[in-house]
Design a protein around this motif. Structure first.
Motif, PDB file in Angstrom:
ATOM      1  N   GLN A   1     -11.585   4.519   0.597  1.00 43.81           N
ATOM      2  CA  GLN A   1     -10.403   4.641  -0.253  1.00 43.81           C
ATOM      3  C   GLN A   1     -10.810   4.938  -1.688  1.00 43.81           C
ATOM      4  O   GLN A   1     -11.766   4.375  -2.204  1.00 43.81           O
ATOM      5  CB  GLN A   1      -9.587   3.346  -0.273  1.00 43.81           C
ATOM      6  CG  GLN A   1      -8.914   3.004   1.005  1.00 43.81           C
ATOM      7  CD  GLN A   1      -8.094   1.737   0.879  1.00 43.81           C
ATOM      8  OE1 GLN A   1      -8.130   1.024  -0.120  1.00 43.81           O
ATOM      9  NE2 GLN A   1      -7.353   1.424   1.925  1.00 43.81           N
ATOM     10  N   ARG A   2     -10.054   5.827  -2.318  1.00 45.05           N
ATOM     11  CA  ARG A   2     -10.034   5.958  -3.777  1.00 45.05           C
ATOM     12  C   ARG A   2      -8.697   5.334  -4.147  1.00 45.05           C
ATOM     13  O   ARG A   2      -7.650   5.739  -3.638  1.00 45.05           O
ATOM     14  CB  ARG A   2     -10.097   7.423  -4.190  1.00 45.05           C
ATOM     15  CG  ARG A   2      -9.970   7.646  -5.694  1.00 45.05           C
ATOM     16  CD  ARG A   2     -10.258   9.090  -6.076  1.00 45.05           C
ATOM     17  NE  ARG A   2     -11.647   9.377  -5.721  1.00 45.05           N
ATOM     18  CZ  ARG A   2     -12.034  10.413  -4.966  1.00 45.05           C
ATOM     19  NH1 ARG A   2     -11.147  11.257  -4.477  1.00 45.05           N
ATOM     20  NH2 ARG A   2     -13.309  10.595  -4.673  1.00 45.05           N
ATOM     21  N   HIS A   3      -8.717   4.323  -4.980  1.00 39.57           N
ATOM     22  CA  HIS A   3      -7.464   3.612  -5.245  1.00 39.57           C
ATOM     23  C   HIS A   3      -7.481   2.888  -6.584  1.00 39.57           C
ATOM     24  O   HIS A   3      -8.514   2.758  -7.236  1.00 39.57           O
ATOM     25  CB  HIS A   3      -7.171   2.626  -4.117  1.00 39.57           C
ATOM     26  CG  HIS A   3      -8.084   1.431  -4.097  1.00 39.57           C
ATOM     27  ND1 HIS A   3      -7.606   0.148  -4.037  1.00 39.57           N
ATOM     28  CD2 HIS A   3      -9.423   1.327  -4.127  1.00 39.57           C
ATOM     29  CE1 HIS A   3      -8.631  -0.697  -4.023  1.00 39.57           C
ATOM     30  NE2 HIS A   3      -9.739  -0.006  -4.067  1.00 39.57           N
ATOM     31  N   PHE A   4      -6.285   2.446  -6.953  1.00 36.02           N
ATOM     32  CA  PHE A   4      -6.088   1.559  -8.102  1.00 36.02           C
ATOM     33  C   PHE A   4      -4.872   0.699  -7.782  1.00 36.02           C
ATOM     34  O   PHE A   4      -4.104   1.010  -6.869  1.00 36.02           O
ATOM     35  CB  PHE A   4      -5.896   2.340  -9.412  1.00 36.02           C
ATOM     36  CG  PHE A   4      -4.669   3.215  -9.448  1.00 36.02           C
ATOM     37  CD1 PHE A   4      -3.499   2.773 -10.032  1.00 36.02           C
ATOM     38  CD2 PHE A   4      -4.694   4.488  -8.895  1.00 36.02           C
ATOM     39  CE1 PHE A   4      -2.368   3.582 -10.074  1.00 36.02           C
ATOM     40  CE2 PHE A   4      -3.575   5.306  -8.926  1.00 36.02           C
ATOM     41  CZ  PHE A   4      -2.408   4.846  -9.520  1.00 36.02           C
TER      42      PHE A   4
ATOM     43  N   ASN B   1       0.837  -1.198   0.000  1.00 37.27           N
ATOM     44  CA  ASN B   1       0.000   0.000   0.000  1.00 37.27           C
ATOM     45  C   ASN B   1       0.868   1.242   0.000  1.00 37.27           C
ATOM     46  O   ASN B   1       1.795   1.351   0.797  1.00 37.27           O
ATOM     47  CB  ASN B   1      -0.898   0.046   1.239  1.00 37.27           C
ATOM     48  CG  ASN B   1      -1.975  -1.008   1.222  1.00 37.27           C
ATOM     49  OD1 ASN B   1      -2.273  -1.601   0.194  1.00 37.27           O
ATOM     50  ND2 ASN B   1      -2.559  -1.251   2.366  1.00 37.27           N
ATOM     51  N   VAL B   2       0.528   2.187  -0.887  1.00 39.78           N
ATOM     52  CA  VAL B   2       1.207   3.477  -0.946  1.00 39.78           C
ATOM     53  C   VAL B   2       0.129   4.549  -0.882  1.00 39.78           C
ATOM     54  O   VAL B   2      -0.759   4.595  -1.732  1.00 39.78           O
ATOM     55  CB  VAL B   2       2.021   3.620  -2.250  1.00 39.78           C
ATOM     56  CG1 VAL B   2       2.649   4.993  -2.349  1.00 39.78           C
ATOM     57  CG2 VAL B   2       3.079   2.530  -2.350  1.00 39.78           C
ATOM     58  N   GLU B   3       0.174   5.384   0.155  1.00 45.71           N
ATOM     59  CA  GLU B   3      -0.829   6.428   0.319  1.00 45.71           C
ATOM     60  C   GLU B   3      -0.373   7.702  -0.381  1.00 45.71           C
ATOM     61  O   GLU B   3       0.775   8.131  -0.228  1.00 45.71           O
ATOM     62  CB  GLU B   3      -1.053   6.691   1.807  1.00 45.71           C
ATOM     63  CG  GLU B   3      -2.292   7.507   2.082  1.00 45.71           C
ATOM     64  CD  GLU B   3      -2.627   7.566   3.557  1.00 45.71           C
ATOM     65  OE1 GLU B   3      -2.591   8.687   4.112  1.00 45.71           O
ATOM     66  OE2 GLU B   3      -2.915   6.499   4.130  1.00 45.71           O
ATOM     67  N   VAL B   4      -1.284   8.297  -1.159  1.00 43.74           N
ATOM     68  CA  VAL B   4      -1.002   9.515  -1.927  1.00 43.74           C
ATOM     69  C   VAL B   4      -2.099  10.547  -1.673  1.00 43.74           C
ATOM     70  O   VAL B   4      -3.204  10.192  -1.277  1.00 43.74           O
ATOM     71  CB  VAL B   4      -0.907   9.202  -3.441  1.00 43.74           C
ATOM     72  CG1 VAL B   4       0.234   8.224  -3.730  1.00 43.74           C
ATOM     73  CG2 VAL B   4      -2.228   8.670  -3.981  1.00 43.74           C
ATOM     74  N   PRO B   5      -1.816  11.834  -1.927  1.00 41.74           N
ATOM     75  CA  PRO B   5      -2.850  12.850  -1.717  1.00 41.74           C
ATOM     76  C   PRO B   5      -3.902  12.879  -2.829  1.00 41.74           C
ATOM     77  O   PRO B   5      -5.011  13.353  -2.614  1.00 41.74           O
ATOM     78  CB  PRO B   5      -2.069  14.162  -1.661  1.00 41.74           C
ATOM     79  CG  PRO B   5      -0.773  13.886  -2.309  1.00 41.74           C
ATOM     80  CD  PRO B   5      -0.501  12.414  -2.146  1.00 41.74           C
ATOM     81  N   ASP B   6      -3.571  12.377  -4.036  1.00 34.93           N
ATOM     82  CA  ASP B   6      -4.493  12.453  -5.176  1.00 34.93           C
ATOM     83  C   ASP B   6      -4.338  11.206  -6.047  1.00 34.93           C
ATOM     84  O   ASP B   6      -3.479  11.149  -6.927  1.00 34.93           O
ATOM     85  CB  ASP B   6      -4.215  13.721  -5.981  1.00 34.93           C
ATOM     86  CG  ASP B   6      -5.213  13.974  -7.092  1.00 34.93           C
ATOM     87  OD1 ASP B   6      -5.958  13.045  -7.480  1.00 34.93           O
ATOM     88  OD2 ASP B   6      -5.239  15.118  -7.592  1.00 34.93           O
ATOM     89  N   ALA B   7      -5.164  10.205  -5.797  1.00 31.64           N
ATOM     90  CA  ALA B   7      -5.068   8.937  -6.536  1.00 31.64           C
ATOM     91  C   ALA B   7      -5.366   9.120  -8.019  1.00 31.64           C
ATOM     92  O   ALA B   7      -4.743   8.469  -8.861  1.00 31.64           O
ATOM     93  CB  ALA B   7      -5.999   7.890  -5.930  1.00 31.64           C
TER      94      ALA B   7
END
Length: 125
Positions: free
Chosen positions: A93-96, A61-67
């Motif tokens: 979560q908004r993710h890919f 998992n890598v958390e970012v401010p803008d997926a």
């Protein structure tokens, strides 16, 4: 554990912003925001026999401010293999998910507000 240590380490440096803390021909240690990631040649003698197969079942998992912006950069611009399309999840979560060189899945996550159903499942602050 990978076949091509240099290529995999370069991916984590270039795409995810990791810094090198140690580098040999068979092992690279990378650091990001206090965490360490080791990449090593799966055939090295320090890896016990029977455990030198390719990595399977690992999701980083890598958390970012803008997926959405990272999706454009990683999938559309860099052409990294997308394994799960960009989506919003009720659990917050908004993710890919992309596949990194070496077969590790990377879940790129932007925290969003969970649904009311999932909000109750989160522990207090």
């Amino acid at each position: 554990m990978v076949d091509d240590v240099d290529t995999v380490a370069q991916f984590y440096r270039d795409v995810l912003g990791f810094d090198t803390t140690l580098e040999t021909d068979w092992y690279v240690s990378l650091r990001f925001d206090g965490g360490e990631l080791a990449i090593l040649n799966r055939t090295h003698e320090t890896i016990p026999e029977g455990f030198r197969d390719s990595v399977r079942g690992l999701l980083l998992n890598v958390e970012v401010p803008d997926a959405a912006a990272e999706h454009v950069r990683m999938v559309e611009t860099l052409g990294l293999p997308e394994r799960l399309s960009l989506r919003d999840e009720d659990f917050g979560q908004r993710h890919f998910i992309i596949e990194a060189p070496g077969g590790v899945l990377i879940d790129v996550i932007e925290p969003i507000e969970p649904s009311a159903e999932f909000s109750a499942a989160y522990a207090g602050e």
